[in-house]
Design an enzyme around this catalytic site. Structure first.
Site: not given
Ligand code: BGC
Ligand code: BGC
Length: 819
Positions: A289, A490
């Site tokens: 990620d 996020e």
């Protein structure tokens, strides 16, 4: 423990495997490493693809061709073609290996203006309709294929267990079984049915199950936090979606930003290699990620053999300096820091997926069958499915006297800041990363909730009026109040208490006003997660959770109105896929808990006509959030939460203040007394260069709740010796990631004056550059913060600070002042 193995429906094909071996034999080490590096489009040229043999690229949330959000399919295709061509150009004697491009189509192709945006996953969970999930996957694949991209970073198969997590809406359910069922359907929708014609065809994309593992299980719901579940829970709860996704043939798994008992997932050899690859039997590749490997202990974003050794196959490295990571990894492979067998395994997995996805045969992105077919983006048949998903996702929590469904012939007043706000209804991962600040121009073809209501009412002969603040000339028969959470993604979406905009009760006042005027009230609640809304429930007659419905807001009107002939038009059928809290401070609440005590249990959802037992007398107290969340204490007699006092000298020499004094090259800090023992810290700069003293936390703190233009940072400070140079008060989010405000003049004014309170309105902080090379707004910074308060001086200075806090509603525009 031994994790059960999975039999993927994508069988290992001996012919294909032989081909992989053959390519592998012919590849140089340079080419292999290139396959393992995934830069971001902002920092990758076609020439780089050629020079570094780059295997894949991504575009991050809101990252679009040439920075133009209104890019057309043709613009995407032009870049995709250039990358692809560069990867296939073997004139330099290197092998042609097609590059693949990954993107975040989290709820439809969010980065493309005009695409169909579906309700977020939490809403899909409420539909309890797995077939619909597959259809959504089909459509998403189609709309991605229009732009020539190969690969989707979806589905998120997180099982969110603490709804304060800002990614709860990306989770289908707190219940692993629902996630298991949906993950399989979504993978089949995106990739096609394994072992059938059409699997990973030009109409399909590679899917990614993410984020492995335990992203939904972090302590206190902190994004990128630490998952403290035991292994059995990790398997039983958090891994459920991986089991079905891998069985369905998902080809990519994304490593998570979180840790498991303190060990970061990108470096977790046991979970990535032993569990996922060996025991579960996953034979695709593991992608990292967003610079996530940089969090592995002892590593940096540009130097991280640990992650590859642990089992990561592709570095996602949006950093502008990614070439340095390439060189470091190459060197580590040469010197055996990374064993060659590990490199070969990673590249074998990447090639296997590329062959399965037929990337050689698919050819130039612009030459593929769906490429450039703009009419498919937001096509009416796609929107119809999204609208159906909206209808099926609505969850009715209260329906006193069967107020719903409403007559479309009534006089309807539509109020609340969510009524006609496309940005609010689409949520995060919509046109830009956090989904904030978008307008109708960013969603051509979309309908807001108000547009749907207005159409339904006016076509039936009723009268609908939009009045965001709730004012009216003629008393309506019914008021619909649409309100709830603002968009987030996020990190920035993490909250400390499951309370809607703690401290802001405007929506509640609107509901109360209608109630006091004797007007029946329908509350439509926009949210990415269950929230404590007892007060709002008490003040409405009907209460429906509409989640973040996406671009097809009209689906809500389809359900809340009857037909003109009084028949039910569309039933309400949604069922909660998450438990609903009874108290504001309840913390994690999940189906199956020992002391399970929700207000509405998992699976709850009223039907029309069903008797509703809810009265208007739910308890409204719990903790007084307006008060507790008004002030965030950072230092009061001592550093609070997990802050520590950090000193940093001019050579980046750093120490923490552990005893009652500490020093670095340019300053010393002492514990001193103000009112009681050691309740203040004195910092003395020696004039030898820049130095910093900060309240620093090893873990990112959730401060986005406090970043409001109305908030201020307050620090009690006593200046004993005027600054000789300049002084700044800084907020920091890591090396070279900060924003600061000059306070030199204020400190001069304070010198010799005893204790004063310095107030810095948060809106004074300018946008800041970061180590990602991106500009961050102060709002973004506040979601990433490690050091909410730091003093930086470059000349001599002697000052003492004590009480440091952030207070809401203190701001006076954007000023720095003394009180
Ligand atoms: C997110 C991922 C996403 C990636 C690329 C990360 O910050 O955690 O879900 O796929 O960015 O945009
Ligand atoms: C970037 C997005 C990206 C996200 C992932 C942001 O800073 O602007 O493009 O998806 O980080 O964390």
């Amino acid at each position: 423990m031994q994790w059960p193995s999975i039999t993927s429906k994508v069988k290992k094909d001996p012919v294909l495997e032989a081909k992989v071996d053959q390519i592998l034999r012919d590849l140089s080490l340079e080419e292999k490493i290139g396959q393992m590096i995934q830069p971001e489009i902002r920092h990758l040229t076609p020439q780089d693809v050629k020079d570094f043999h780059i295997g894949s690229v991504l575009n991050g949330g809101g990252s679009v061709p040439n920075g133009n959000r209104y890019s057309k399919a043709a613009d995407w295709l032009a870049i995709a073609d250039a990358y692809y061509q560069a990867s296939m150009d073997d004139s330099d004697g290197f092998m042609a290996i097609p590059l693949m491009w990954g993107t975040d189509a989290v709820h439809g192709v969010g980065n493309i203006v005009g695409a169909t945006l579906f309700p977020h996953n939490i809403a899909l969970g409420a539909t309890r309709n797995p077939e619909l999930i597959k259809q959504i996957g089909d459509i998403t694949a189609t709309e991605i294929a229009v732009t020539g991209l190969d690969w989707d970073f979806s589905p998120t198969v997180a099982v969110a267990r603490d709804d304060r997590w800002g990614r709860t809406y990306e989770s289908y359910s707190e219940h692993p079984e629902l996630v298991r069922e949906y993950a399989e359907r979504m993978v089949v929708g995106l990739q096609g049915l394994a072992a059938e014609d059409g699997f990973l065809s030009s109409y399909k994309v590679i899917a990614t199950a993410k984020h492995f593992l335990g992203d939904g299980g972090t302590h206190n719901g902190i994004d990128r936090g630490d998952c403290l579940a035991d292994e059995e829970t990790l398997y039983r709860v958090h891994a459920a979606g991986y089991y079905s996704a891998i069985e369905a043939g998902v080809q990519s798994v994304m490593a998570s930003f979180n840790s498991w008992h303190g060990e970061h997932m990108h470096g977790h050899q046991y979970l990535l290699t032993q569990v996922l690859k060996e025991q579960m039997g996953f034979d695709g590749f593991v992608v990292g990620d967003w610079n996530g490997h940089g969090f592995v202990a002892g590593a940096t974003v540009l130097n991280c053999p640990q992650a590859i050794n642990a089992g990561l196959d592709i570095f996602m490295v949006p950093d502008p300096e990614w070439k340095q990571l390439y060189y470091n990894t190459l060197e580590q492979a040469r010197t055996g820091v990374i064993p060659m067998a590990r490199i070969d395994d990673a590249v074998r997995r990447i090639l296997r997926v590329k062959l399965r996805a037929n990337l050689w045969r698919k050819g130039l992105p612009s030459g593929r069958p769906l490429a450039g077919r703009d009419e498919l983006l937001g096509a009416p048949e796609h929107r119809a499915v999204a609208r159906q998903a909206v209808r099926e996702s609505l969850v009715l929590l209260k329906n006193k006297n069967n107020l719903l469904p409403l007559s479309p012939r009534a006089r309807v007043l539509v109020a609340g800041d969510g009524a006609n706000d496309i940005s609010k209804q689409t949520g995060g991962w919509s046109v830009n990363w956090q989904g904030t600040g978008n307008t109708m121009a960013d969603f051509p073809g979309a309908t807001t909730l108000w547009m749907g209501i207005e159409a339904a009412v006016s076509s039936a002969g009723g009268k609908a009026e939009l009045s965001v603040d709730g004012s009216y000339d003629r008393k309506p028969d019914v008021a619909i109040v649409i309100f709830g959470e603002d968009p987030y993604a996020e990190m920035q979406g993490d909250i400390q208490h499951q309370v809607l905009k703690a401290g802001d009760i405007r929506d509640l006042e609107l509901l109360k006003r209608f109630k006091s005027q004797g007007i029946p009230v329908v509350a439509l609640f926009i949210t990415g997660r269950p929230m404590w809304v007892n007060r709002e429930l008490n003040n409405s007659d009907a209460f429906m959770v509409i989640w973040q419905p996406g671009t097809e807001g009209a689906g809500v009107a389809d359900v809340i109105f009857r037909r003109a002939n009084e028949d039910i038009y569309h039933p309400v059928s949604g069922q909660l896929s998450f438990s609903w809290p009874k108290r504001p401070d309840q913390g994690p609440l999940n189906w199956g808990d020992n002391d399970y005590d929700p207000l509405f249990p998992y699976g709850f959802g009223l039907r029309y006509g069903e008797a509703d037992a809810l009265e208007d007398n739910l308890p409204e107290d719990g903790i007084s959030l307006e008060e507790t969340s008004h002030i965030l204490e950072l230092f009061n007699r001592r550093p609070l939460a997990d802050y520590r006092v950090l000193l940093e000298g001019k050579n980046n020499d750093r120490v923490f203040l552990n005893d009652n004094q500490a020093q670095v090259t340019t300053l010393s800090v002492y514990c001193v007394d103000r009112n009681v023992q050691e309740d203040a810290r004195r910092a003395v700069w020696n004039g030898q260069g820049e130095g910093l003293v900060a309240l620093s936390s090893p873990n990112r703190q959730i401060l986005s709740d406090y970043y409001q233009t109305s908030s201020s940072l307050l620090a009690d400070i006593k200046v004993d010796c005027a600054p000789e140079g300049r002084v700044w008060v800084r907020i920091g989010c890591g090396p070279s990631c900060y924003s600061q405000v000059d306070i030199t003049e204020h400190l001069h004014g304070m010198t010799g004056q005893g204790w004063k309170t310095l107030v810095v309105d948060l809106s004074c902080y300018p946008a800041a550059g970061t180590d990602f090379g991106l500009k961050r707004s102060p709002e973004e910074l506040f979601a990433l913060i490690l050091e909410p308060f730091a003093l930086v001086a470059n000349g001599k200075l002697d000052l003492t600070f004590s009480h440091v806090r952030i207070e809401k509603s203190r701001a006076q525009g954007a000023s720095v002042r003394l009180v």
